[in-house]
Enzyme design. Structure first.
Site, PDB file in Angstrom:
ATOM      1  N   GLY A  51       1.007  -1.027  -0.600  1.00 52.95           N
ATOM      2  CA  GLY A  51      -0.026   0.335  -0.139  1.00 52.95           C
ATOM      3  C   GLY A  51       1.106   0.916  -0.412  1.00 52.95           C
ATOM      4  N   GLU A  74       5.154  -9.426   8.036  1.00 59.82           N
ATOM      5  CA  GLU A  74       4.531 -10.286   7.197  1.00 59.82           C
ATOM      6  C   GLU A  74       4.862 -11.601   7.433  1.00 59.82           C
ATOM      7  OE1 GLU A  74       3.328  -8.979   4.624  1.00 59.82           O
ATOM      8  OE2 GLU A  74       2.935  -7.177   4.656  1.00 59.82           O
ATOM      9  N   ASP A 110       6.542  -7.023  14.497  1.00 60.04           N
ATOM     10  CA  ASP A 110       5.508  -6.334  15.342  1.00 60.04           C
ATOM     11  C   ASP A 110       6.023  -5.164  15.026  1.00 60.04           C
ATOM     12  OD1 ASP A 110       3.297  -4.891  16.371  1.00 60.04           O
ATOM     13  OD2 ASP A 110       3.174  -6.448  18.513  1.00 60.04           O
ATOM     14  N   ALA A 111       5.681  -3.873  14.715  1.00 54.97           N
ATOM     15  CA  ALA A 111       5.795  -2.299  15.242  1.00 54.97           C
ATOM     16  C   ALA A 111       5.457  -1.689  16.340  1.00 54.97           C
ATOM     17  CB  ALA A 111       5.020  -1.822  14.289  1.00 54.97           C
ATOM     18  N   LEU A 138       1.090   2.154   9.445  1.00 55.17           N
ATOM     19  CA  LEU A 138      -0.111   1.157   9.458  1.00 55.17           C
ATOM     20  C   LEU A 138      -1.131   0.588   9.359  1.00 55.17           C
ATOM     21  CD1 LEU A 138       2.189   0.278  12.795  1.00 55.17           C
ATOM     22  CD2 LEU A 138       2.401  -0.299  10.397  1.00 55.17           C
ATOM     23  N   ALA A 139      -1.291  -0.428   9.110  1.00 54.75           N
ATOM     24  CA  ALA A 139      -2.784  -1.068   8.630  1.00 54.75           C
ATOM     25  C   ALA A 139      -3.110  -2.132   9.140  1.00 54.75           C
ATOM     26  CB  ALA A 139      -3.428  -0.125   7.688  1.00 54.75           C
ATOM     27  N   TYR A 224      -7.489   9.720   6.534  1.00 49.56           N
ATOM     28  CA  TYR A 224      -8.474   9.137   5.195  1.00 49.56           C
ATOM     29  C   TYR A 224     -10.027  10.189   5.663  1.00 49.56           C
ATOM     30  CZ  TYR A 224     -11.593   8.288   1.530  1.00 49.56           C
ATOM     31  OH  TYR A 224     -13.029   7.705   1.184  1.00 49.56           O
ATOM     32  N   TYR A 234     -17.689   5.202   8.408  1.00 54.91           N
ATOM     33  CA  TYR A 234     -15.518   5.802   7.923  1.00 54.91           C
ATOM     34  C   TYR A 234     -15.323   7.135   9.101  1.00 54.91           C
ATOM     35  CZ  TYR A 234     -10.803   5.830   7.217  1.00 54.91           C
ATOM     36  OH  TYR A 234      -9.542   5.772   7.018  1.00 54.91           O
ATOM     37  N   LYS A 243      -8.396   8.434  13.735  1.00 58.61           N
ATOM     38  CA  LYS A 243      -8.104   9.455  12.259  1.00 58.61           C
ATOM     39  C   LYS A 243      -8.209  10.045  13.577  1.00 58.61           C
ATOM     40  CE  LYS A 243      -6.799   6.957   9.110  1.00 58.61           C
ATOM     41  NZ  LYS A 243      -5.325   5.918   9.571  1.00 58.61           N
TER      42      LYS A 243
HETATM   43  P1  NAI Z   1      -2.086  -1.741   4.135  1.00 55.34           P
HETATM   44  O1  NAI Z   1      -3.089  -3.073   4.412  1.00 55.34           O
HETATM   45  O2  NAI Z   1      -1.684  -2.075   1.789  1.00 55.34           O
HETATM   46  O3  NAI Z   1      -0.321  -1.886   4.504  1.00 55.34           O
HETATM   47  C1  NAI Z   1      -0.319  -1.652   5.826  1.00 55.34           C
HETATM   48  C2  NAI Z   1       0.843  -1.873   5.982  1.00 55.34           C
HETATM   49  O4  NAI Z   1       1.348  -2.901   7.776  1.00 55.34           O
HETATM   50  C3  NAI Z   1       2.143  -3.608   5.865  1.00 55.34           C
HETATM   51  O5  NAI Z   1       3.519  -2.895   5.660  1.00 55.34           O
HETATM   52  C4  NAI Z   1       1.911  -4.226   7.043  1.00 55.34           C
HETATM   53  O6  NAI Z   1       3.057  -5.107   7.073  1.00 55.34           O
HETATM   54  C5  NAI Z   1       2.000  -2.968   8.164  1.00 55.34           C
HETATM   55  N1  NAI Z   1       1.512  -3.846   9.311  1.00 55.34           N
HETATM   56  C6  NAI Z   1       0.634  -3.873  10.018  1.00 55.34           C
HETATM   57  N2  NAI Z   1       0.613  -4.723  11.478  1.00 55.34           N
HETATM   58  C7  NAI Z   1       1.392  -3.922  11.789  1.00 55.34           C
HETATM   59  C8  NAI Z   1       2.766  -4.537  13.119  1.00 55.34           C
HETATM   60  N3  NAI Z   1       1.764  -5.052  14.002  1.00 55.34           N
HETATM   61  N4  NAI Z   1       3.838  -4.141  12.657  1.00 55.34           N
HETATM   62  C9  NAI Z   1       4.020  -4.058  11.425  1.00 55.34           C
HETATM   63  N5  NAI Z   1       3.831  -3.631  10.220  1.00 55.34           N
HETATM   64  C10 NAI Z   1       2.112  -3.850  10.291  1.00 55.34           C
HETATM   65  O7  NAI Z   1      -2.661   0.128   4.057  1.00 55.34           O
HETATM   66  P2  NAI Z   1      -2.964   0.800   3.621  1.00 55.34           P
HETATM   67  O8  NAI Z   1      -4.144   0.670   3.312  1.00 55.34           O
HETATM   68  O9  NAI Z   1      -1.338   1.159   2.764  1.00 55.34           O
HETATM   69  O10 NAI Z   1      -2.534   1.998   3.992  1.00 55.34           O
HETATM   70  C11 NAI Z   1      -2.075   2.395   5.692  1.00 55.34           C
HETATM   71  C12 NAI Z   1      -2.315   3.930   6.141  1.00 55.34           C
HETATM   72  O11 NAI Z   1      -2.856   4.331   4.944  1.00 55.34           O
HETATM   73  C13 NAI Z   1      -3.190   3.547   7.208  1.00 55.34           C
HETATM   74  O12 NAI Z   1      -3.197   4.773   8.122  1.00 55.34           O
HETATM   75  C14 NAI Z   1      -4.690   4.094   6.653  1.00 55.34           C
HETATM   76  O13 NAI Z   1      -5.884   4.048   7.096  1.00 55.34           O
HETATM   77  C15 NAI Z   1      -4.002   5.038   5.430  1.00 55.34           C
HETATM   78  N6  NAI Z   1      -5.044   5.414   4.445  1.00 55.34           N
HETATM   79  C16 NAI Z   1      -5.501   4.240   3.666  1.00 55.34           C
HETATM   80  C17 NAI Z   1      -6.444   4.681   2.232  1.00 55.34           C
HETATM   81  C18 NAI Z   1      -6.455   3.384   1.803  1.00 55.34           C
HETATM   82  O14 NAI Z   1      -7.904   4.134   0.779  1.00 55.34           O
HETATM   83  N7  NAI Z   1      -6.579   2.112   1.357  1.00 55.34           N
HETATM   84  C19 NAI Z   1      -6.477   5.764   2.163  1.00 55.34           C
HETATM   85  C20 NAI Z   1      -6.559   6.915   2.889  1.00 55.34           C
HETATM   86  C21 NAI Z   1      -5.110   6.630   3.670  1.00 55.34           C
END
Ligand code: NAI
Length: 396
Positions: A51, A74, A110-111, A138-139, A224, A234, A243
């Protein structure tokens, strides 16, 4: 092994190493095609494997020649069992960085834990000295609190009233109505504990304490907002509370970073197909209408286009960073354009199983979803036997 997509609900249980590599290479090519960015040199990306976080790592490394440390959580591969896509993405990123002569190391764990924070900071101190950009992306559905040991689970629910609206099962294309019951106070608190700003602040505190942040450093977390259509589930729901907390934390962190002249920002990004967003009810229908509208207008972007624009046109222009009246960087500006949103409001009313293929971009949604797991890339022979058991260069 020959790897095929195996879908379960809104997740895919398999992923394809060659396709994930292609996904990373495509993003690198895009960044190179847009010219260099006078950006950061030493970058820490927390949530770096998929992402927006992966796009941030690629933009830093291949746009600005930065050394990067990526943290993610991962699943590595096992004999006969594929890894999670973020693993293969990171294998590919590490390989490409090595080829380009760029420093890149990765930490899988785990971050939210003290252990991973300490490990990351020790690596920064040993290899890079100081960091000048920290991306917090992080998500996660769950966080074990490092101080209390309590496991918090985030939940996507409205607050106060039951929310009823249309949604789509993007695998079948069936549009239906769903109702989601309102959350409890405890569910709000849990969601804020997972997706709010506390962990971001803990990371920044730990970096400051270790003297691992440069003067004038920056940290950016992603948020978001979205339209009124999705507001109840949301921005005004449990995740919106998290958020709000994240956005308030940016000010708190900036205060703490004053002596370094460093600053914390939240960037509000566009809605995109990622593993995180596919799990949110209603959002896939909104995204399929959004994609259709933005593609028609020639303003569609994916994660890499969003982050390239964030770096080049917001963070590293040499001018003060433009923000909205709440101090947030807005890179969701094209999504939120009046003409885009009014078109979606119109098509939303018409969206049914029969009409969606015409008025929405369900195909685009599905294609992006498959791409997340390394499937559906032209030029890859998916019938071919591939090695699933890939090791990662630079993994600590
Ligand atoms: P994603 O699911 O693609 O990526 C999440 C990342 O967090 C991955 O690298 C995963 O390995 C890592 N992760 C999850 N739990 C973890 C942990 N316990 N320790 C270490 N790493 C961990 O998510 P995405 O969509 O890129 O989201 C990232 C941020 O962007 C979030 O805050 C999300 O709310 C925000 N966002 C997302 C939007 C969307 O439409 N996808 C829009 C606007 C903001």
């Amino acid at each position: 092994m020959v790897i095929e997509p195996r879908m379960r609900g809104f997740i895919c249980l398999t992923s394809h190493p060659k396709g994930c590599e292609k996904n990373v290479i495509n993003q690198i090519e895009y960044i190179k095609s847009k010219g260099s960015i006078d950006g950061p040199k030493n970058v820490l990306v927390i949530g770096a494997s998929t992402g927006f976080g992966l796009a941030s790592r690629i933009t830093s490394a291949f746009g600005s020649n930065a050394s990067t440390i990526g943290v993610f959580f991962e699943k590595p591969p096992q004999e006969g069992k594929t890894a999670s896509p973020g693993w293969y993405n990171s294998v590919a990123f590490q390989e490409q960085a090595k080829k380009a002569g760029l420093y890149a190391k990765s930490i899988n764990g785990d971050a939210f834990s003290d252990e991973i924070k300490n490990k990351t900071i020790a690596l920064i101190k040993a290899d890079l000295g100081k960091i000048d950009l920290v991306i917090y992306s992080l998500a996660s559905p769950v966080r074990v609190h490092p101080v209390t040991g309590v496991t918090h689970r985030s939940i996507l629910k409205p607050i106060g009233n039951t929310y009823t609206n249309k949604t789509v099962d993007f695998h079948t294309g069936i549009v239906s109505t769903i109702s989601i019951d309102p959350c409890s106070e405890e569910e709000i608190n849990n969601t804020v504990a997972v997706m709010g700003g506390e962990d971001w602040e803990m990371w920044m505190d730990a970096l400051v304490k270790a003297d691992a942040l440069s003067n004038d450093a920056m940290t950016v977390a992603y948020s978001y907002i979205g339209p009124s259509l999705t507001e109840a589930v949301y921005r005004k729901g449990t995740i919106g509370k998290a958020k709000d907390h994240l956005e308030a934390t940016a000010f708190k962190i900036s205060d703490k970073l004053k002596s370094l002249n460093a600053k914390a920002y939240v960037s509000v990004n566009k809605a995109l197909v990622t593993q995180a967003s596919s799990a949110i009810p209603v959002i896939p229908l909104y995204i399929s209408l959004l994609y259709k509208t933005m593609k028609e207008k020639g303003i569609h972007e994916g994660c890499i286009e969003q982050i390239q624009r964030l770096f080049k046109e917001r963070l590293y222009t040499g001018n003060p960073i433009p923000t909205d009246d709440k101090g947030r960087i807005r890179i969701d500006d094209w999504e939120m354009r009046e003409d885009v949103q009014s078109k979606i409001a119109e098509t939303w009313l018409l969206a049914e199983t029969e009409t969606l293929p015409e008025i929405g971009d369900l195909q685009g949604y599905k294609a992006d979803f498959l791409n997340l797991f390394g499937f559906g890339f032209p030029g890859i022979n998916y019938e071919e036997d591939v090695n699933e058991n890939l090791e990662m260069e630079g993994l600590q």
